[in-house]
Scaffold this motif. Structure first.
Motif, PDB file in Angstrom:
ATOM      1  N   GLY A  31      33.486  38.180  49.778  1.00 25.83           N
ATOM      2  CA  GLY A  31      33.173  39.412  49.076  1.00 25.83           C
ATOM      3  C   GLY A  31      33.830  39.483  47.713  1.00 25.83           C
ATOM      4  N   VAL A  32      33.625  40.614  47.039  1.00 23.31           N
ATOM      5  CA  VAL A  32      34.129  40.785  45.685  1.00 23.31           C
ATOM      6  C   VAL A  32      34.326  42.277  45.414  1.00 23.31           C
ATOM      7  N   VAL A  33      35.279  42.572  44.551  1.00 17.74           N
ATOM      8  CA  VAL A  33      35.463  43.928  44.049  1.00 17.74           C
ATOM      9  C   VAL A  33      35.027  43.925  42.589  1.00 17.74           C
ATOM     10  N   VAL A  34      34.237  44.907  42.216  1.00 17.77           N
ATOM     11  CA  VAL A  34      33.726  45.012  40.848  1.00 17.77           C
ATOM     12  C   VAL A  34      34.273  46.292  40.219  1.00 17.77           C
ATOM     13  N   ARG A  35      34.846  46.157  39.029  1.00 17.03           N
ATOM     14  CA  ARG A  35      35.344  47.311  38.277  1.00 17.03           C
ATOM     15  C   ARG A  35      34.399  47.574  37.111  1.00 17.03           C
ATOM     16  N   TYR A  36      34.088  48.856  36.888  1.00 18.49           N
ATOM     17  CA  TYR A  36      33.282  49.205  35.720  1.00 18.49           C
ATOM     18  C   TYR A  36      33.654  50.594  35.227  1.00 18.49           C
ATOM     19  N   SER A  37      33.385  50.835  33.981  1.00 19.01           N
ATOM     20  CA  SER A  37      33.614  52.133  33.369  1.00 19.01           C
ATOM     21  C   SER A  37      32.312  52.916  33.419  1.00 19.01           C
ATOM     22  N   GLN A  97      26.950  46.518  49.453  1.00 21.63           N
ATOM     23  CA  GLN A  97      27.945  47.445  48.909  1.00 21.63           C
ATOM     24  C   GLN A  97      28.731  48.124  50.015  1.00 21.63           C
ATOM     25  N   GLY A  98      30.032  48.221  49.780  1.00 17.51           N
ATOM     26  CA  GLY A  98      30.922  48.918  50.705  1.00 17.51           C
ATOM     27  C   GLY A  98      31.503  50.144  50.034  1.00 17.51           C
ATOM     28  N   ASP A  99      32.809  50.316  50.173  1.00 20.59           N
ATOM     29  CA  ASP A  99      33.502  51.493  49.647  1.00 20.59           C
ATOM     30  C   ASP A  99      33.637  51.452  48.133  1.00 20.59           C
ATOM     31  N   GLY A 100      33.790  52.637  47.575  1.00 21.00           N
ATOM     32  CA  GLY A 100      34.035  52.791  46.149  1.00 21.00           C
ATOM     33  C   GLY A 100      35.227  53.687  45.918  1.00 21.00           C
ATOM     34  N   ASN A 101      35.818  53.561  44.732  1.00 22.13           N
ATOM     35  CA  ASN A 101      36.988  54.354  44.377  1.00 22.13           C
ATOM     36  C   ASN A 101      37.010  54.544  42.868  1.00 22.13           C
ATOM     37  N   SER A 102      37.176  55.763  42.428  1.00 22.07           N
ATOM     38  CA  SER A 102      37.256  56.046  40.997  1.00 22.07           C
ATOM     39  C   SER A 102      38.688  56.401  40.632  1.00 22.07           C
ATOM     40  N   THR A 139      41.411  56.528  37.035  1.00 20.11           N
ATOM     41  CA  THR A 139      41.716  56.384  35.607  1.00 20.11           C
ATOM     42  C   THR A 139      40.495  56.039  34.755  1.00 20.11           C
ATOM     43  N   GLY A 140      39.351  56.647  35.054  1.00 20.87           N
ATOM     44  CA  GLY A 140      38.158  56.405  34.258  1.00 20.87           C
ATOM     45  C   GLY A 140      37.365  55.187  34.661  1.00 20.87           C
ATOM     46  N   ASP A 141      37.895  54.370  35.564  1.00 23.54           N
ATOM     47  CA  ASP A 141      37.179  53.190  36.052  1.00 23.54           C
ATOM     48  C   ASP A 141      36.759  53.415  37.495  1.00 23.54           C
ATOM     49  N   THR A 142      35.672  52.782  37.886  1.00 24.70           N
ATOM     50  CA  THR A 142      35.205  52.825  39.265  1.00 24.70           C
ATOM     51  C   THR A 142      35.313  51.424  39.843  1.00 24.70           C
ATOM     52  N   PHE A 143      35.803  51.341  41.058  1.00 27.85           N
ATOM     53  CA  PHE A 143      35.939  50.075  41.769  1.00 27.85           C
ATOM     54  C   PHE A 143      35.006  50.116  42.969  1.00 27.85           C
TER      55      PHE A 143
END
Length: 82
Positions: A31-37, A63-68, A70-74
């Protein structure tokens, strides 16, 4: 005057390239974690990056869990066998 224009254009070009694309973090064949603004990209952009990443292992991104923060979403994705 010309120097100021060149410096201004160079600065604008650098700013345009900052964090516009989602960034891969902690990737493996599992798997992978993706960070984006959110001001520069969407969850669909992040999913496209994860899909391309998992495809190199012959797998599909789910897609699994997400977390926002400091202005970025993971967003986390698992790379699952089809």
């Amino acid at each position: 005057m010309k120097l100021m224009c060149v410096v201004a254009l160079a600065g604008a070009a650098l700013l345009a390239g900052c964090s516009a694309e989602p960034v891969l973090l902690n990737g493996s064949d599992q798997g992978v974690v993706v960070r984006y603004s959110q001001s520069h990209a969407t969850a669909a952009d992040a999913a496209a990056v994860a899909t391309k990443y998992c495809a190199q292992y012959g797998r599909q991104a789910v897609q699994g869990d997400g977390n926002s923060m400091t202005g970025d979403t993971f967003l986390s994705f698992t790379c699952e066998k089809p």
